[in-house]
Design a protein around this motif. Structure first.
Motif, mmCIF file in Angstrom:
data_model
loop_
_atom_site.group_PDB
_atom_site.id
_atom_site.type_symbol
_atom_site.label_atom_id
_atom_site.label_comp_id
_atom_site.label_asym_id
_atom_site.label_seq_id
_atom_site.Cartn_x
_atom_site.Cartn_y
_atom_site.Cartn_z
ATOM 1 N N UNK A 275 0.940 -1.146 0.228
ATOM 2 C CA UNK A 275 0.102 0.051 0.048
ATOM 3 C C UNK A 275 0.965 1.339 0.029
ATOM 4 N N UNK A 276 0.580 2.396 -0.586
ATOM 5 C CA UNK A 276 1.003 3.410 -0.791
ATOM 6 C C UNK A 276 0.505 4.837 -0.137
ATOM 7 N N UNK A 277 1.148 5.751 0.029
ATOM 8 C CA UNK A 277 0.470 6.827 0.564
ATOM 9 C C UNK A 277 -0.058 7.777 -0.620
ATOM 10 N N UNK A 278 -1.130 8.429 -0.476
ATOM 11 C CA UNK A 278 -1.757 9.240 -1.366
ATOM 12 C C UNK A 278 -1.693 10.630 -0.825
ATOM 13 N N UNK A 279 -1.413 11.651 -1.631
ATOM 14 C CA UNK A 279 -1.207 13.024 -1.176
ATOM 15 C C UNK A 279 -2.440 13.795 -1.493
ATOM 16 N N UNK A 280 -3.150 14.317 -0.382
ATOM 17 C CA UNK A 280 -4.400 14.930 -0.455
ATOM 18 C C UNK A 280 -4.430 16.099 -1.472
ATOM 19 N N UNK A 281 -5.231 16.604 -2.337
ATOM 20 C CA UNK A 281 -5.127 17.708 -2.875
ATOM 21 C C UNK A 281 -5.223 19.074 -2.209
ATOM 22 N N UNK A 282 -5.047 20.158 -2.772
ATOM 23 C CA UNK A 282 -5.111 21.358 -1.750
ATOM 24 C C UNK A 282 -6.240 21.540 -0.995
ATOM 25 N N UNK A 283 -6.123 22.310 0.078
ATOM 26 C CA UNK A 283 -7.423 22.468 0.851
ATOM 27 C C UNK A 283 -8.894 23.273 -0.023
ATOM 28 N N UNK A 284 -8.243 24.250 -0.848
ATOM 29 C CA UNK A 284 -9.255 24.601 -2.009
ATOM 30 C C UNK A 284 -9.856 23.818 -2.817
ATOM 31 N N UNK A 285 -9.004 22.619 -3.564
ATOM 32 C CA UNK A 285 -9.570 21.510 -4.200
ATOM 33 C C UNK A 285 -10.434 20.671 -3.524
ATOM 34 N N UNK A 286 -10.108 20.251 -2.173
ATOM 35 C CA UNK A 286 -10.763 19.774 -1.457
ATOM 36 C C UNK A 286 -12.146 20.195 -1.011
ATOM 37 N N UNK A 287 -12.227 21.537 -1.093
ATOM 38 C CA UNK A 287 -13.512 22.241 -0.555
ATOM 39 C C UNK A 287 -14.192 22.199 -1.702
ATOM 40 N N UNK A 288 -13.719 22.211 -2.918
ATOM 41 C CA UNK A 288 -14.616 22.227 -4.171
ATOM 42 C C UNK A 288 -15.235 20.666 -4.183
ATOM 43 N N UNK A 289 -14.325 19.816 -4.060
ATOM 44 C CA UNK A 289 -14.706 18.471 -4.059
ATOM 45 C C UNK A 289 -15.850 18.137 -3.084
#
Length: 459
Positions: free
Chosen positions: A30-44
């Motif tokens: 299993x690998x680590x996944x980088x979260x998108x920016x906070x701005x992009x997370x908010x859009x999602x």
């Protein structure tokens, strides 16, 4: 080249191909996944919220024949449902925030007079009595036959209306509208419980990240026997979670089961700090929060003893033939339209038929760690649970399959050890369920023997 040589080379070629295929089907690390920016997370997250408002709420209003749903709260006294309906950049209710969801049914002449349902949303924010006049005007204009307020004595997710808020709303509605108020706890429960399809891929990546964290934690990169304590690993998890721009909804738990221990009682040793030793069985319980979604995962590991190069067979069998079998049974029994109590009863019956002694305490997950939906047993309740256990599984919902198997380990003179596992599944729109990422089928191994323990201890 002779015929014999050609045959040998051909045979060697096929052996190499076969070996390559065998290696290729091994599960990837299993690998680590980088979260998108906070701005992009908010859009999602806001896109998910809008889909709930556009599609989930109208379907639920139709399902339970509700014309108007009122969700009201003040700052720092929010309704539980509020957290599943707020914009991503809203961190608390402002002043008094009042949301009204009005069912709007439209008839269409084509398609044999089909009906379509949408929802009209009224959002009122104020800290004066004007808000109650606005509420009364909106309700009178809608002229509903049924109005739901979030009041329920059994289910917290449907009981988010604070007592003082209820008094103010009832006064504002007036006797004519108050007569239309009804209670429908499943409205709030299923709104929180229903997963938007677009959530699953980000959630899979978060779950894989959790697996990667546990794999790293239960390795010689983090654990040095005789030196590392269970508390050290707990705080390693906290720091690692923070470094991934995630948070947690409970303090991680790390414990050991050791030959000679009396550890058959559920959660008996939680909170006890112990130095990790060779031969220990490791256990962790980790729940992270990302994109506003919670996970819940329990895995097992083993610290090799001096001279060992693999996990004792009895411990591997405890995972495969006991805990994994229990997971399979519970997962198979989670079916749409079945209640949590029905799933618990049928799961325990099948588990007992297998000759396994165990406990099932699975639960919904999603917006919350212990989220809305049917409870499937509790640690101390292996019989029907009134209210929360009577709720039914619905499509597009998620569960944590959480349980423990009591395993006698031959290499430990038959000592019984609780093998506690927890893994998340999702029920899709067809009713089929799947592991979100995958479940643990091999013990995590701490192979520390190449480490200079004395040097590490001095450091």
């Amino acid at each position: 080249m002779s015929q014999t040589t050609r045959l040998r080379l051909t045979s060697l070629f096929f052996v190499i191909i076969f070996a390559t295929l065998v290696l290729s089907v091994q599960l990837p690390v299993p690998k680590y996944h980088r979260l998108p920016s906070l701005r992009q997370q908010a859009k999602i997250q806001d896109a998910w919220r809008q889909e709930r408002i556009n599609n989930v709420i109208p379907a639920l209003l139709n399902k339970y024949n509700i014309d108007l749903w009122i969700v009201s709260q003040r700052e720092y006294a929010g309704d539980t449902v509020f957290w599943s309906l707020k914009p991503a950049t809203t961190f608390a209710a402002r002043r008094r925030t009042l949301q009204i969801f009005e069912r709007v049914t439209q008839k269409r002449l084509w398609g044999l007079l089909q009906q379509s349902t949408t929802v009209r949303v009224h959002t009122l924010v104020d800290n004066t009595d004007q808000i109650w006049s606005d509420l009364r005007s909106a309700v009178d204009a809608a002229n509903p036959k049924t109005i739901v307020l979030n009041i329920d004595s059994d289910i917290a997710f449907a009981d988010g209306l604070h007592a003082g808020e209820r008094e103010a709303i009832e006064l504002a509605l007036g006797e004519h509208n108050l007569a239309k108020v009804t209670r429908e706890p499943r409205l709030a429960v299923e709104l929180i419980e229903t997963r938007v399809k677009a959530m699953i891929q980000p959630y899979k990546e978060v779950m894989e990240t959790v697996h990667a964290m546990i794999t790293e934690a239960f390795s010689d990169d983090v654990i040095v026997p005789h030196v590392t304590t269970t508390e050290d690993v707990v705080w390693w998890f906290r720091e690692r979670i923070q470094a991934q721009n995630m948070t947690t909804w409970f303090q991680p738990i790390v414990d050991v089961f050791r030959r000679g221990d009396d550890s058959t009682k559920p959660n008996e040793a939680e909170g006890t700090v112990r130095v990790i030793l060779p031969g220990d069985i490791l256990w962790c319980d980790v729940g992270v929060v990302a994109y506003g979604l919670a996970t819940d995962t329990q895995h097992l590991g083993y610290v090799l003893r001096d001279g060992e190069d693999e996990v004792p067979e009895g411990i591997h069998e405890g995972l495969r033939s006991y805990a994994n079998v229990m997971q399979d049974i519970v997962k198979e029994e989670i079916k749409v339209e079945r209640t949590g109590n029905e799933i618990l009863a049928s799961s325990l019956e099948r588990i007992n038929e297998k000759g396994i002694t165990g406990t099932v305490y699975s639960h919904p997950i999603g917006d919350w760690g212990h989220s809305a939906g049917p409870l499937i047993g509790m640690v101390n309740l292996q019989e029907s649970i009134p209210g929360k256990g009577d709720l039914k599984v619905i499509p597009n919902s998620w569960f944590s399959v959480e349980l423990q198997a009591l395993v006698p380990i031959p290499e430990w003179d038959g000592q019984v050890v609780p093998f506690r596992l927890e893994e998340d599944i999702y029920v899709d729109e067809t009713g089929a369920n799947h592991w979100v990422y995958r479940r643990q089928e091999e013990m995590h191994i701490v192979d520390w023997q190449s480490k200079d323990v004395t040097l590490v201890a001095q450091e």
